[in-house]
Write a protein that holds these residues in place. Structure first.
Motif, short mmCIF file in Angstrom:
data_model
loop_
_atom_site.label_atom_id
_atom_site.label_comp_id
_atom_site.label_asym_id
_atom_site.label_seq_id
_atom_site.Cartn_x
_atom_site.Cartn_y
_atom_site.Cartn_z
N PRO A 192 66.18 61.75 120.37
CA PRO A 192 64.99 60.91 120.54
C PRO A 192 64.47 60.98 121.98
O PRO A 192 65.22 61.19 122.91
CB PRO A 192 65.47 59.51 120.19
N ASP A 193 63.21 60.77 122.11
CA ASP A 193 62.57 60.77 123.42
C ASP A 193 62.97 59.50 124.17
O ASP A 193 62.67 58.39 123.73
CB ASP A 193 61.06 60.84 123.25
N GLN A 194 63.64 59.64 125.33
CA GLN A 194 64.11 58.48 126.08
C GLN A 194 62.97 57.58 126.52
O GLN A 194 63.11 56.37 126.59
CB GLN A 194 64.93 58.92 127.30
N ALA A 195 61.79 58.15 126.81
CA ALA A 195 60.66 57.34 127.25
C ALA A 195 60.26 56.31 126.20
O ALA A 195 59.78 55.23 126.52
CB ALA A 195 59.48 58.23 127.60
N LEU A 196 60.45 56.64 124.92
CA LEU A 196 60.11 55.68 123.86
C LEU A 196 61.08 54.51 123.83
O LEU A 196 60.78 53.48 123.24
CB LEU A 196 60.08 56.39 122.51
N ASN A 197 62.26 54.65 124.44
CA ASN A 197 63.26 53.59 124.44
C ASN A 197 63.24 52.78 125.72
O ASN A 197 64.15 52.01 125.99
CB ASN A 197 64.65 54.20 124.24
N THR A 198 62.21 52.93 126.54
CA THR A 198 62.14 52.27 127.83
C THR A 198 61.63 50.83 127.68
O THR A 198 60.64 50.59 127.00
CB THR A 198 61.21 53.03 128.78
N LEU A 199 62.34 49.90 128.32
CA LEU A 199 61.93 48.50 128.34
C LEU A 199 61.74 48.07 129.79
O LEU A 199 62.49 48.48 130.66
CB LEU A 199 62.99 47.60 127.70
N THR A 200 60.73 47.25 130.03
CA THR A 200 60.55 46.65 131.36
C THR A 200 60.52 45.14 131.20
O THR A 200 60.13 44.62 130.15
CB THR A 200 59.25 47.12 132.04
N VAL A 201 60.95 44.45 132.26
CA VAL A 201 60.96 42.99 132.25
C VAL A 201 60.24 42.49 133.48
O VAL A 201 60.49 42.98 134.58
CB VAL A 201 62.40 42.43 132.25
N THR A 202 59.35 41.52 133.30
CA THR A 202 58.68 40.89 134.44
C THR A 202 58.87 39.37 134.34
O THR A 202 59.03 38.82 133.25
CB THR A 202 57.16 41.20 134.46
N ALA A 203 58.86 38.74 135.51
CA ALA A 203 58.96 37.28 135.57
C ALA A 203 57.66 36.73 136.11
O ALA A 203 57.12 37.25 137.08
CB ALA A 203 60.12 36.85 136.46
N THR A 204 57.15 35.68 135.47
CA THR A 204 55.92 35.03 135.92
C THR A 204 56.19 33.55 136.07
O THR A 204 56.65 32.93 135.11
CB THR A 204 54.79 35.24 134.90
N PRO A 205 55.96 32.94 137.18
CA PRO A 205 55.63 33.58 138.46
C PRO A 205 56.88 34.20 139.06
O PRO A 205 58.00 33.90 138.63
CB PRO A 205 55.15 32.42 139.33
N ALA A 206 56.75 35.07 140.06
CA ALA A 206 57.91 35.69 140.71
C ALA A 206 58.63 34.68 141.59
O ALA A 206 59.83 34.81 141.84
CB ALA A 206 57.48 36.90 141.54
N THR A 207 57.91 33.68 142.06
CA THR A 207 58.51 32.64 142.89
C THR A 207 58.15 31.27 142.33
O THR A 207 56.98 31.00 142.07
CB THR A 207 58.01 32.74 144.35
N GLY A 208 59.16 30.43 142.15
CA GLY A 208 58.94 29.05 141.69
C GLY A 208 58.94 28.12 142.88
O GLY A 208 58.55 28.51 143.98
N THR A 209 59.42 26.92 142.70
CA THR A 209 59.45 25.93 143.79
C THR A 209 60.67 26.18 144.66
O THR A 209 61.69 25.49 144.55
CB THR A 209 59.46 24.51 143.22
N GLY A 210 60.56 27.22 145.50
CA GLY A 210 61.66 27.58 146.39
C GLY A 210 62.68 28.51 145.78
O GLY A 210 63.68 28.83 146.38
N VAL A 211 62.43 28.98 144.55
CA VAL A 211 63.33 29.90 143.86
C VAL A 211 62.59 31.20 143.64
O VAL A 211 61.44 31.21 143.20
CB VAL A 211 63.79 29.33 142.49
N THR A 212 63.25 32.34 143.98
CA THR A 212 62.63 33.65 143.80
C THR A 212 63.48 34.49 142.85
O THR A 212 64.71 34.52 142.98
CB THR A 212 62.51 34.38 145.15
N VAL A 213 62.83 35.15 141.91
CA VAL A 213 63.49 36.07 140.97
C VAL A 213 63.02 37.47 141.32
O VAL A 213 61.82 37.73 141.38
CB VAL A 213 63.15 35.73 139.51
N SER A 214 63.97 38.39 141.55
CA SER A 214 63.62 39.78 141.87
C SER A 214 64.67 40.71 141.29
O SER A 214 65.69 40.26 140.76
CB SER A 214 63.53 39.97 143.39
N GLY A 215 64.44 42.00 141.41
CA GLY A 215 65.42 42.98 140.95
C GLY A 215 65.74 42.88 139.48
O GLY A 215 66.89 43.09 139.08
N ILE A 216 64.76 42.58 138.67
CA ILE A 216 64.99 42.40 137.23
C ILE A 216 65.27 43.77 136.60
O ILE A 216 64.55 44.72 136.82
CB ILE A 216 63.79 41.74 136.54
N ALA A 217 66.35 43.83 135.81
CA ALA A 217 66.71 45.08 135.13
C ALA A 217 67.19 44.76 133.72
O ALA A 217 67.63 43.65 133.43
CB ALA A 217 67.82 45.78 135.90
#
Length: 70
Positions: free
Chosen positions: A1-26
């Motif tokens: 199978p084509d690996q590109a078809l199995n690719t998932l991405t994750v984003t967090a909204t917002p990236a920063t809350g009330t003094g809390v930051t989420v980064s490096g999502i994998a």
């Protein structure tokens, strides 16, 4: 199978809350999501929406709540 078809991405909204930051999502092949979560000295509880998107632009969402304790 084509690996590109199995690719998932994750984003967090917002990236920063009330003094809390989420980064490096994998996401690994088993679907487990990891992230770096940093809370500043004045941080309070924060809520983020995580959106997972696949190669065909199908999406799923979940809520991430970070509870900050002194």
């Amino acid at each position: 199978p084509d690996q590109a078809l199995n690719t998932l991405t994750v984003t967090a909204t917002p990236a920063t809350g009330t003094g809390v930051t989420v980064s490096g999502i994998a996401i690994n092949g088993a679907g487990q999501v990891t992230a770096n979560v940093v809370a500043g000295c004045t941080a309070t509880n924060s809520t983020f929406t995580l959106t997972v998107t696949d190669a065909l632009n199908a999406t799923a969402t979940a809520t991430l709540t970070v509870n900050v304790s002194p």
